[in-house]
Write a protein that holds these residues in place. Structure first.
Motif, PDB file in Angstrom:
ATOM      1  N   UNK A  83      38.204   3.517  59.007  1.00 30.46           N
ATOM      2  CA  UNK A  83      39.554   3.415  58.436  1.00 30.46           C
ATOM      3  C   UNK A  83      40.292   4.743  58.557  1.00 30.46           C
ATOM      4  N   UNK A  84      39.606   5.829  58.298  1.00 30.61           N
ATOM      5  CA  UNK A  84      40.216   7.146  58.460  1.00 30.61           C
ATOM      6  C   UNK A  84      40.607   7.403  59.908  1.00 30.61           C
ATOM      7  N   UNK A  85      39.782   6.922  60.829  1.00 31.68           N
ATOM      8  CA  UNK A  85      40.097   7.073  62.251  1.00 31.68           C
ATOM      9  C   UNK A  85      41.340   6.262  62.615  1.00 31.68           C
ATOM     10  N   UNK A  86      41.480   5.092  62.034  1.00 30.65           N
ATOM     11  CA  UNK A  86      42.682   4.284  62.278  1.00 30.65           C
ATOM     12  C   UNK A  86      43.918   4.970  61.712  1.00 30.65           C
ATOM     13  N   UNK A  87      43.768   5.643  60.569  1.00 33.01           N
ATOM     14  CA  UNK A  87      44.872   6.443  60.025  1.00 33.01           C
ATOM     15  C   UNK A  87      45.284   7.519  61.029  1.00 33.01           C
ATOM     16  N   UNK A  88      44.286   8.165  61.622  1.00 35.23           N
ATOM     17  CA  UNK A  88      44.564   9.201  62.621  1.00 35.23           C
ATOM     18  C   UNK A  88      45.323   8.618  63.805  1.00 35.23           C
TER      19      UNK A  88
END
Length: 193
Positions: A83-88
């Protein structure tokens, strides 16, 4: 356009998209793409192995995801790291200034079976990259596989919504909140199954 101008890959992608829309994918040659971009055929092949690849970002999305998963806090669970990677991705790649190009690109992909097949293979590569990145974090293989496949599903849902979003609407149709919403929906649906 002078040959020395920067961003040759971006210029080639823009030229290819224009030509694919004007003439069709099948009726466009690498030479025509290079000429439209103000470059040579050999420059085209320096960046892309064939005309299909010009619309697929040379692994940019996968690279961003892998890097972001690797830099997630050690306390982040596998799906939270994804999810954090998708935010990035939302902050760095799926930005408002890329939305119209992405809409046009998707229309070209949807119109050509060969390009849809390539897109499907790229998504498999994306999932494999996330599995590998999660594995390097010490996530067990099955858990990494499930988290990556769920991450890919979330990405697909968010991407479709992002393409349709109105950038003038409240929140601007930003990718990151759409991905977070899709993740919440996927989690809720999974819990209900």
């Amino acid at each position: 356009m002078a040959r020395w101008q920067p961003d040759a890959p971006g210029r080639l992608a823009a030229a290819a998209l224009d030509l694919f829309e004007e003439r069709g994918y099948e009726n466009t040659t690498v030479m025509e793409i290079a000429e439209r971009a103000g470059l040579t055929k050999s420059t085209f092949f320096r960046y892309f192995p064939d005309k299909r690849e010009v619309l697929f970002g040379r692994g940019t999305v996968a690279g961003l995801l892998v890097e972001a998963i690797a830099s997630a806090p050690p306390s982040a669970g596998p799906l939270d790291a994804v999810a954090g990677a998708l935010d990035t991705l939302g902050r760095t790649f799926f930005t408002d200034d890329r939305r119209e190009f992405s809409r046009r690109r998707q229309a070209v992909l949807n119109a050509h079976t060969e390009l849809r097949e390539r897109e499907a293979l790229k998504r498999l590569d994306l999932t494999a990259s996330m599995i590998e990145a999660l594995g390097r974090r010490g996530v067990p293989a099955t858990t990494a596989r499930v988290a990556a496949q769920l991450g890919t599903l979330v990405w697909e849902i968010a991407y479709d919504r992002w393409l349709e979003a109105d950038s003038d609407a409240e929140g601007g149709g930003d990718f990151a909140p759409l991905a977070r919403q899709a993740l919440a929906e996927v989690r809720a649906t999974g819990a209900g199954c």
